[in-house]
Design a protein around this motif. Structure first.
Motif, PDB file in Angstrom:
ATOM      1  N   THR A   1       0.820  -1.216   0.000  1.00  0.00           N
ATOM      2  CA  THR A   1       0.000   0.000   0.000  1.00  0.00           C
ATOM      3  C   THR A   1       0.851   1.262   0.000  1.00  0.00           C
ATOM      4  O   THR A   1       0.740   2.107  -0.896  1.00  0.00           O
ATOM      5  CB  THR A   1      -0.935   0.028   1.227  1.00  0.00           C
ATOM      6  N   TYR A   2       1.738   1.393   0.966  1.00  0.00           N
ATOM      7  CA  TYR A   2       2.362   2.685   1.196  1.00  0.00           C
ATOM      8  C   TYR A   2       3.613   2.938   0.367  1.00  0.00           C
ATOM      9  O   TYR A   2       4.136   4.056   0.369  1.00  0.00           O
ATOM     10  CB  TYR A   2       2.650   2.856   2.690  1.00  0.00           C
ATOM     11  N   VAL A   3       4.081   1.926  -0.368  1.00  0.00           N
ATOM     12  CA  VAL A   3       5.132   2.196  -1.347  1.00  0.00           C
ATOM     13  C   VAL A   3       4.555   2.966  -2.523  1.00  0.00           C
ATOM     14  O   VAL A   3       5.214   3.824  -3.118  1.00  0.00           O
ATOM     15  CB  VAL A   3       5.787   0.882  -1.813  1.00  0.00           C
ATOM     16  N   PHE A   4       3.293   2.664  -2.880  1.00  0.00           N
ATOM     17  CA  PHE A   4       2.664   3.297  -4.045  1.00  0.00           C
ATOM     18  C   PHE A   4       1.704   4.420  -3.662  1.00  0.00           C
ATOM     19  O   PHE A   4       1.380   5.272  -4.478  1.00  0.00           O
ATOM     20  CB  PHE A   4       1.924   2.240  -4.858  1.00  0.00           C
ATOM     21  N   VAL A   5       1.190   4.392  -2.429  1.00  0.00           N
ATOM     22  CA  VAL A   5       0.345   5.479  -1.920  1.00  0.00           C
ATOM     23  C   VAL A   5       1.091   6.064  -0.730  1.00  0.00           C
ATOM     24  O   VAL A   5       0.919   5.620   0.405  1.00  0.00           O
ATOM     25  CB  VAL A   5      -1.043   4.961  -1.498  1.00  0.00           C
ATOM     26  N   PRO A   6       1.959   7.044  -0.976  1.00  0.00           N
ATOM     27  CA  PRO A   6       2.948   7.437   0.037  1.00  0.00           C
ATOM     28  C   PRO A   6       2.389   8.247   1.194  1.00  0.00           C
ATOM     29  O   PRO A   6       2.746   9.413   1.403  1.00  0.00           O
ATOM     30  CB  PRO A   6       3.953   8.254  -0.787  1.00  0.00           C
ATOM     31  N   VAL A   7       1.494   7.620   1.987  1.00  0.00           N
ATOM     32  CA  VAL A   7       1.084   8.212   3.263  1.00  0.00           C
ATOM     33  C   VAL A   7       2.025   7.601   4.303  1.00  0.00           C
ATOM     34  O   VAL A   7       1.653   6.698   5.065  1.00  0.00           O
ATOM     35  CB  VAL A   7      -0.387   7.906   3.574  1.00  0.00           C
ATOM     36  N   LEU A   8       3.249   8.092   4.317  1.00  0.00           N
ATOM     37  CA  LEU A   8       4.312   7.397   5.034  1.00  0.00           C
ATOM     38  C   LEU A   8       4.105   7.393   6.537  1.00  0.00           C
ATOM     39  O   LEU A   8       4.495   6.439   7.217  1.00  0.00           O
ATOM     40  CB  LEU A   8       5.668   8.012   4.677  1.00  0.00           C
ATOM     41  N   GLY A   9       3.505   8.453   7.085  1.00  0.00           N
ATOM     42  CA  GLY A   9       3.243   8.462   8.514  1.00  0.00           C
ATOM     43  C   GLY A   9       2.378   7.301   8.937  1.00  0.00           C
ATOM     44  O   GLY A   9       2.599   6.681   9.991  1.00  0.00           O
ATOM     45  N   PHE A  10       1.368   6.977   8.117  1.00  0.00           N
ATOM     46  CA  PHE A  10       0.491   5.837   8.397  1.00  0.00           C
ATOM     47  C   PHE A  10       1.284   4.530   8.328  1.00  0.00           C
ATOM     48  O   PHE A  10       1.173   3.658   9.202  1.00  0.00           O
ATOM     49  CB  PHE A  10      -0.648   5.814   7.379  1.00  0.00           C
ATOM     50  N   GLY A  11       2.088   4.384   7.278  1.00  0.00           N
ATOM     51  CA  GLY A  11       2.884   3.169   7.136  1.00  0.00           C
ATOM     52  C   GLY A  11       3.857   2.973   8.274  1.00  0.00           C
ATOM     53  O   GLY A  11       4.027   1.861   8.794  1.00  0.00           O
TER      54      GLY A  11
END
Length: 290
Positions: free
Chosen positions: A239-249
């Motif tokens: 998910t977060y590699v392609f949808v960069p909501v990094l704080g969530f990841g």
């Protein structure tokens, strides 16, 4: 001179040799340093405090300092709760759990229990909302998101085949309609069968993996003990590699790491590796692969 790859592996080994509670607290401080606040005035105080705690040898687990950090996070999120991102709420709960942990006599037990329950509840409520909303059943929500969310441009262009010019126009139309308070105003978006197929696949994958994560983290069983970490890691990485909501990841990965038994060295290594892999989300994929 040491080989860079060997040095990198050595850093991982050093991190894994830290007591789990220290590793979890330091990674949480790093996340707060990078993604803790959306308010400029709070960023300065929070970053200074978290940065000093992060590099401190003895005060990374100071109860008084964690109370200060938690107070910063909760005050600003409470005053801005209508506008903050979803992961800010989760981050607030996790910071509070860390504060309770450093105040307790068994910090690792507090971190492990809260990490497990917060991950389970987060995914459980996320799944429930998606099921009740209905727009995930037929992929409509994901169709709309792919067309108007700039963070999804790489997927919409490369997988769904929507030209970048059409995606830019879709985002412009959304912004324009938002400025015109006319309920009768309508427009059309470049929806194709390929886009619907990709959106439906992404929707059902999201529903299945989020529901599985919720069950595995909330229901105690030999199966959940074996698979919950792998399922969570698969979700975060996909998910977060392609949808960069990094704080969530970051915060999901840290909570998973906190709930992981210390004897599962390989899984704990993968958690750390995923924190590194998430940085790929910062790359401009659409330019690199065009």
């Amino acid at each position: 001179m040491m080989n860079p790859i060997a040095a990198f592996r050595g850093m991982f080994a050093d991190l894994l040799r830290l007591p789990t509670e220290e590793l979890v607290l330091r990674l949480t401080l790093l996340t707060l340093l990078l993604h803790g606040s959306s308010e400029t005035w709070l960023d300065v105080a929070l970053q200074v405090l978290c940065g000093m705690m992060l590099v401190s040898r003895n005060h990374f687990a100071s109860p008084g300092l964690w109370i200060a950090v938690s107070s910063f996070i909760w005050i600003i999120n409470a005053t801005d709760w209508l506008w903050i991102d979803n992961h800010k709420f989760l981050m607030s709960y996790w910071v509070l759990a860390c504060t309770v942990a450093v105040l307790s006599k068994a910090p690792m037990q507090v971190l492990r229990w809260n990490g497990k329950v917060l991950v389970g509840l987060c995914f459980g409520f996320a799944t429930l909302w998606k099921l009740l909303a209905g727009q995930y059943w037929n992929g409509d929500f994901m169709v709309y998101t792919l067309l108007v969310d700039g963070r999804m441009e790489f997927i919409a262009n490369s997988l769904a085949g929507i030209p970048k010019a059409d995606l830019a126009q879709s985002r412009l139309l959304e912004d324009t309609i938002g400025l015109l308070p006319n309920e009768q105003l309508q427009t059309s978006l470049p929806i194709t069968e390929r886009l619907r197929f990709v959106a439906l696949g992404m929707s059902w994958w999201t529903l299945l993996i989020e529901a599985a994560t919720a069950v595995l983290f909330l229901v105690k069983s030999p199966i959940s003990n074996r698979w919950r970490d792998l399922v969570l890691l698969a979700f975060v990485a996909s998910t977060y590699v392609f949808v960069p909501v990094l704080g969530f990841g970051y915060i999901l990965t840290i909570m998973g790491l906190a709930s992981c038994p210390p004897e599962r060295t390989m899984i704990r290594t993968v958690y750390l590796a995923v924190l590194v892999i998430l940085q790929l989300g910062r790359l401009p994929w659409e330019r690199l692969l065009s």
